[in-house]
Design a protein around this motif. Sequence first.
Motif, short mmCIF file in Angstrom:
data_model
loop_
_atom_site.label_atom_id
_atom_site.label_comp_id
_atom_site.label_asym_id
_atom_site.label_seq_id
_atom_site.Cartn_x
_atom_site.Cartn_y
_atom_site.Cartn_z
N ASP A 379 -28.99 -11.88 -25.41
CA ASP A 379 -29.29 -12.96 -24.48
C ASP A 379 -29.02 -14.34 -25.07
OD1 ASP A 379 -30.22 -11.50 -22.19
OD2 ASP A 379 -31.99 -10.95 -23.36
N LYS A 380 -28.74 -14.38 -26.38
CA LYS A 380 -28.57 -15.68 -27.04
C LYS A 380 -27.18 -16.27 -26.79
CE LYS A 380 -30.12 -15.59 -31.39
NZ LYS A 380 -30.68 -15.03 -32.67
N LEU A 381 -27.18 -17.53 -26.38
CA LEU A 381 -25.92 -18.26 -26.19
C LEU A 381 -25.56 -18.99 -27.47
CD1 LEU A 381 -26.78 -19.84 -22.72
CD2 LEU A 381 -24.89 -18.24 -23.11
N GLY A 382 -24.32 -18.84 -27.90
CA GLY A 382 -23.86 -19.53 -29.10
C GLY A 382 -23.27 -20.90 -28.76
N VAL A 383 -22.94 -21.64 -29.80
CA VAL A 383 -22.35 -22.97 -29.65
C VAL A 383 -21.09 -22.93 -28.80
CG1 VAL A 383 -21.07 -24.72 -30.97
CG2 VAL A 383 -23.34 -23.99 -31.74
N GLU A 384 -20.23 -21.96 -29.07
CA GLU A 384 -18.99 -21.86 -28.31
C GLU A 384 -19.30 -21.64 -26.83
OE1 GLU A 384 -19.74 -20.19 -31.02
OE2 GLU A 384 -18.29 -20.91 -32.51
N GLU A 385 -20.30 -20.80 -26.58
CA GLU A 385 -20.61 -20.45 -25.20
C GLU A 385 -21.19 -21.61 -24.41
OE1 GLU A 385 -21.37 -15.68 -25.63
OE2 GLU A 385 -22.89 -17.02 -26.47
N TRP A 453 -14.47 -26.76 -39.52
CA TRP A 453 -14.43 -27.32 -38.16
C TRP A 453 -15.49 -26.71 -37.24
CZ3 TRP A 453 -12.35 -31.33 -35.49
CH2 TRP A 453 -11.48 -32.17 -36.20
N PRO A 454 -15.66 -25.39 -37.22
CA PRO A 454 -16.73 -24.85 -36.38
C PRO A 454 -18.12 -25.38 -36.77
CG PRO A 454 -15.20 -23.12 -36.96
CD PRO A 454 -14.80 -24.33 -37.76
N GLU A 455 -18.33 -25.62 -38.06
CA GLU A 455 -19.62 -26.18 -38.48
C GLU A 455 -19.78 -27.62 -37.99
OE1 GLU A 455 -20.56 -23.54 -42.51
OE2 GLU A 455 -19.44 -25.42 -42.70
N ARG A 456 -18.68 -28.38 -38.01
CA ARG A 456 -18.76 -29.75 -37.50
C ARG A 456 -19.09 -29.76 -36.01
NH1 ARG A 456 -14.38 -33.11 -41.10
NH2 ARG A 456 -14.85 -31.91 -42.98
N VAL A 457 -18.47 -28.85 -35.30
CA VAL A 457 -18.74 -28.77 -33.86
C VAL A 457 -20.20 -28.34 -33.61
CG1 VAL A 457 -18.17 -27.51 -31.73
CG2 VAL A 457 -16.34 -28.46 -33.16
#
Lengths: 483, 483
Positions: A379-385, A453-457
Motif C-alpha cells: 500500500d506504500k507509495l514511493g517517491v516516484e509514484e 539523482w534519485p536521492e536528490r529528487v
Amino acid sequence: MRQTNLESRNKVFLGSFVHSKVLDELEYLHQTAVFVDKSGTIVAIEKDCDESKARETVLPRLGWAEADVEVVKAKEGQFFFPGFIDTHIHAPQYPNAGIFGSSTLLQWLKTYTFPMEASLSEAAKARRVYTRVIRKTLSHGTTCAAYYATIDVSSTNLLADLCMGFGQRALIGRVCMDSELSPDYYRDASPEASIAATKATIAHIRSIDPAFSLIRPVITPRFAPACTLPLLRQLGALAEETALPVQTHISENKPEIALVQELFPRSLTGAADGSYAAVYDAAGLLKPRTVLAHAVHLTEGEADLVAARGAKVSHCPCSNSALTSGAAPVRRLLLDRGIVCGLGTDVSGGYSASVLEAARQAALVSRHVAFGPGGQERDKLGVEEVLFLATRGGAEAVGLGDKVGGFEVGMEWDAQLIGLGAIREDGEEEEVDDEEGGGGGAGNVDVFGWESWPERVAKWVYAGDDRNTIKVWVKGRLVHQRK
Amino acid sequence: MRQTNLESRNKVFLGSFVHSKVLDELEYLHQTAVFVDKSGTIVAIEKDCDESKARETVLPRLGWAEADVEVVKAKEGQFFFPGFIDTHIHAPQYPNAGIFGSSTLLQWLKTYTFPMEASLSEAAKARRVYTRVIRKTLSHGTTCAAYYATIDVSSTNLLADLCMGFGQRALIGRVCMDSELSPDYYRDASPEASIAATKATIAHIRSIDPAFSLIRPVITPRFAPACTLPLLRQLGALAEETALPVQTHISENKPEIALVQELFPRSLTGAADGSYAAVYDAAGLLKPRTVLAHAVHLTEGEADLVAARGAKVSHCPCSNSALTSGAAPVRRLLLDRGIVCGLGTDVSGGYSASVLEAARQAALVSRHVAFGPGGQERDKLGVEEVLFLATRGGAEAVGLGDKVGGFEVGMEWDAQLIGLGAIREDGEEEEVDDEEGGGGGAGNVDVFGWESWPERVAKWVYAGDDRNTIKVWVKGRLVHQRK
C-alpha cells in the motif's frame, strides 16, 4: 482580459530533465535539449546535446533562425520537471487554508466554507482572493488546476479571466448546489437556475478561449448531498450534450456517506444499488471525463463501478487527514482496479496550495494505510509514484494526458525549473545568485554533493517547497519566476 | 571554542507575545513589554506597556540606564513566541533527511544510518554536517535540541563546541552501542569502553560549560537492541551517579519490539515482565530525567510503568509515518497517564529539521489515531496542543521546564520573532522590508487581515516555515536572523 498566449520566440531548453515514464519509474535525461515552438509545443528532444550541437544541427533541421530562438539553460544540479496538476482545489476557500479547528466535513462546510464562498460574490474580494490563489499555485509549480469557484457566475467568470491573464491552464467549475443542505444565503434557486448559470459560465469561457486551449469549463455538482436528484440528472444530461468534463466529490467521510444513503435511496434514483457511486451513475455523471475527489471509503462494488465507467480519482491526502476523513487506499485503486488517480490540494479542506506537499502527504498517508487495518507493504507509495500522480496521473485525470504531464514530442511545454540548495565545505549554504531569485536561500533541500539523482529528487519531495521552483512555464510561456 | 554568552546590554522586547499557558490554551499578550537582563533572564513582564512607559516607569524600577538598553519591537501582526525544543534529533543523520526509500527501522539503520554516522568520525565532514544542522535548526526556531551524536568522542565533542559557539542550547549525547546489532565498523568495543568514552564527552562538556548553563551531556544508550545488558546497567549506574539526563528509543516499530523480547528475556534481566519498558527499568534507566523517543506501541502496562517512573516521551510523528512505524496515541499518554511529552524531529527517520513541521504532523497523525482502530474524537491534537508540546512540553521533557518554554519572570529568554505574510487589496503580497530579511517573501502564510489571532496562529502552524522565523534568541543572545 485576453491573454497574450504566444510568446514571440521559439525556445530551446538545455540541461537535465526528469519526468515520469510509468507509475514507479522516473526518467533522468542529462545533457539534453528540448525544442519548443512558438505555440508552446515540444517539437524535438535531443539527447547528448549541448548548445552548439543544438544550434548547429537541430535549428537548421527545424528551420528556426538563430535570432528567433531563446535558450534557457538549467545549471549544474538543476533540472526541468513537468508542471504539477492540481486535480482538486477550491479557489474561494484559499483564505481559510489552515483554519478548520477540529471540525469534520459537514460541520466544516457550514462553519467555515459556505460563509467564505458566499462572501466572494463581492467582486473586489473575489479579485483579491483569486489573484492570490493563482499567483500562489503558480509559484508552487502548478501549471494546471481544476478549480471549483462559487455559485456566483460573475466571479466564476472572473476566475477564468484571471487564469487566462496569468497564463495558468485551468478547468473552471461554477459550483452547482440547490438542495437544503446549503444555507438559504448560498444556494441555487432551482435546478433550472443552476443549469442556466452553468451555461452562462461555459459561454463566457468559450468567448475568451474558443478552443478551450488553456481554460475549459467543467460541470461541477458540488457533491450529491448538496444537489437534488433533478439537478444531478440535468447536469448529467448537460455533460453528455456538451462533452465537457465533470468534477465532484465522493465518499469523503462516513457521516457524508450515510447522508447520501438517506437522501438518495434506490427507490428514488433507480440505481443498481444504494451506494454513493451508484447515485452519480444513475444521474449519468460517472463517465471517463469525471474527476471524483477523495474516494476515501469506496466499497469494493463502488471501486468496480468507478473503474468500469472509467471515472478518475483525485486523491487529497492533506485534506483527508486534516478533516479526519480517513486514509484513501490509493495504491489499490491504481493497481488492483486500474483507476487513474491524480493529486488534489483540496484547499481549504487541505491546508496547503502546494501539490508537492500533497505528494509528500500522499507518501506519508499511504504508510498509515500500510500499517492500518488490513494494510500491507504494497500500500506504500514511493517517491516516484507520488510524482507520477502529481504530473502524468493528474494530467490523465483532467483529460489532458496527451497534452501535458511529461516531456514528449507533441506535448505542450508546461514545466518548472527546479533548483536545490548546495552546502559548502564549511557547512554554510552556497549563495543563490540574484538572477534566479536570490533572497531567502534555496529553501530546505540541502545537497551535500554525494547524493545520487534519485536521492536528490527524494530530498526535494520530502523537504522541498516553492523556493525550489525557480521558473514556471505554461504552453511555452514563462508564467512565474522566483523573486 | 568558548562562547560569548552574555551580550553587553539589557533588552526590552515590545509588542505581541504568544505562549502556552496549559496544554490546550495559548495566552495572547498584546502591547506588552518583556525585560531581559544581561544574563538572558526575564526580570519583568508589563502588560499595557509601550516604549515610553517602559522607559519612564520600568527602567528606573529595574535600575537600568537608558543607554544600556536595547529595544526590540515586534511590528503590527508580528509576535514573539517561545523557541522550539527538539527533544529528539540525530545530528549526524541530517544529510540523509528525506532519503529512506520504503525501508522500516532495522533495515533503515543498516542501509542508511550506520554508514552515515560512522563516516562522521572524519573531522572535516563532522564539522560540515554539524555546522549545517545547528544553523538549519536555529533558522527554524529551535532554541534547544536534544542531540544524538555518534559513537566517536572527538566529533561528539565538536558538536558540543559548535552548539556553544552558535549559541544553541543543547543536550549532547555520545551514542552508546556495543551489541552485535551494530556492524563491526561502528560499535563500542565493550561496555567499559563505552562508559569511558561517555565519561570523556561529559568531561569535555564540563570543561567548556562548567555549570551546564547552555550545553549539557545526556547519557545515550542508542536503544536496547544496540546494547548489551551489562552496558545498559552501567549506563543506569552512571546516570544515578552523575544525575545527568538519559535519552533512548522505545517501542518504535513491531519487529524492534519482538527483537527486544528475544534479546532480553525476563530470565536475563530479572525484570517484572518481558516488556521493552521493563528492560530499561531493570537497568535503572527509567527515571524522571529520561526521554524516551517514539513510544508508538507501548502496552497499557508499559504506559503505567513509564508514568510511574516519571519518564518523558518524545513524540516523533514525521519519523513514525515515514518509516512506517505506526501512529502514537499521544493525547492518551498525556491525558490518561499524565506522561510529559515533547516533540522530536527525529532527523533523519524524520525528513525535516523543523519542529513546526513536527507540530503540524503531530496534529495530522493524531487524526489518523482518531479514525484508526479504537480511535476517538478525543485523540485529536489541536493547534494549541501541538504548540504546547513544541515548547512547554519539550522543555519539561528535557528537564528545563523551569527555565524555558514560556514567557515568565525568572525564565530565560529563548524566543523567536514570528512574522506572517500580508496580502494587499490587489491580491499581491505585501513587500517584506529588507531589514528583517527581505528576499523570498514571507513564505506561505497569507493573512488577509480579517483573521482572528487564533486563526493567524493556526495558519502559521499549518502553512508556516523558516521564512516566518525572523529572529531567534537563546538566553537573551541573538543567534539567528533571517537573511
